[in-house]
Design a protein around this motif. Sequence first.
Motif, PDB file in Angstrom:
ATOM      1  N   THR A 178       6.732  -8.558   6.515  1.00 23.94           N
ATOM      2  CA  THR A 178       6.147  -7.248   6.278  1.00 23.94           C
ATOM      3  C   THR A 178       7.141  -6.136   6.608  1.00 23.94           C
ATOM      4  O   THR A 178       8.114  -6.347   7.335  1.00 23.94           O
ATOM      5  N   ARG A 201      -2.606 -10.301   3.565  1.00 24.04           N
ATOM      6  CA  ARG A 201      -2.966 -10.715   2.216  1.00 24.04           C
ATOM      7  C   ARG A 201      -3.617 -12.087   2.276  1.00 24.04           C
ATOM      8  O   ARG A 201      -3.483 -12.811   3.265  1.00 24.04           O
ATOM      9  N   TYR A 261       6.951  -1.643   7.313  1.00 25.43           N
ATOM     10  CA  TYR A 261       6.062  -0.512   7.493  1.00 25.43           C
ATOM     11  C   TYR A 261       6.848   0.801   7.520  1.00 25.43           C
ATOM     12  O   TYR A 261       8.001   0.846   7.953  1.00 25.43           O
ATOM     13  N   VAL A 304      -5.115  -7.895  -0.935  1.00 23.54           N
ATOM     14  CA  VAL A 304      -4.289  -7.337   0.127  1.00 23.54           C
ATOM     15  C   VAL A 304      -5.148  -6.359   0.926  1.00 23.54           C
ATOM     16  O   VAL A 304      -6.038  -5.707   0.371  1.00 23.54           O
ATOM     17  N   CYS A 334      -3.069   0.572  -3.914  1.00 23.24           N
ATOM     18  CA  CYS A 334      -2.425  -0.716  -3.713  1.00 23.24           C
ATOM     19  C   CYS A 334      -1.520  -1.033  -4.898  1.00 23.24           C
ATOM     20  O   CYS A 334      -1.692  -0.483  -5.996  1.00 23.24           O
ATOM     21  N   TRP A 349       0.856  -1.178   0.000  1.00 21.11           N
ATOM     22  CA  TRP A 349       0.000   0.000   0.000  1.00 21.11           C
ATOM     23  C   TRP A 349       0.902   1.241   0.000  1.00 21.11           C
ATOM     24  O   TRP A 349       1.851   1.322   0.775  1.00 21.11           O
ATOM     25  N   LEU A 400      -5.355  -3.468   4.369  1.00 22.20           N
ATOM     26  CA  LEU A 400      -4.639  -2.570   5.268  1.00 22.20           C
ATOM     27  C   LEU A 400      -5.586  -2.177   6.393  1.00 22.20           C
ATOM     28  O   LEU A 400      -6.567  -1.452   6.163  1.00 22.20           O
ATOM     29  N   ILE A 414      -0.777  -4.768   7.604  1.00 25.22           N
ATOM     30  CA  ILE A 414      -1.035  -5.251   6.253  1.00 25.22           C
ATOM     31  C   ILE A 414      -1.170  -6.764   6.274  1.00 25.22           C
ATOM     32  O   ILE A 414      -0.470  -7.454   7.030  1.00 25.22           O
TER      33      ILE A 414
END
Length: 115
Positions: free
Chosen positions: A57, A71, A59, A78, A95, A36, A80, A69
Amino acid sequence: QVRLVESGGGLVQAGESLRLSCVVSGSILGADHMAWFRQSPGKQRELVARIYGGGSTEYADSVKGRFSISRDRVGKAVYLQMNSVRSEDTAVYSCYARIRGRDYWGQGTQFTVSS
């Protein structure tokens, strides 16, 4: 034709939560990794969060501890989850998916936080 379609944007008050979703269509293959991004007026687009096929992940510092996040198992969606949102989170959220070496983007969804 591969398409990414976001949903879930809108207007919330500071401190509230919201979940964005993005679905991939038109691809037999799932994404290698998904992410994202967001862009506010007058600012460059920035990475918010990324998730890899193995589940790892990353961030942006500004959202760590507040956003999450995730998926689906096959790389076709995906999400958020945004908690404790702030006015500075206001932006157009897009995205992104990387599928077999090619980059794909959604058109974006507006997310606005009122203080």
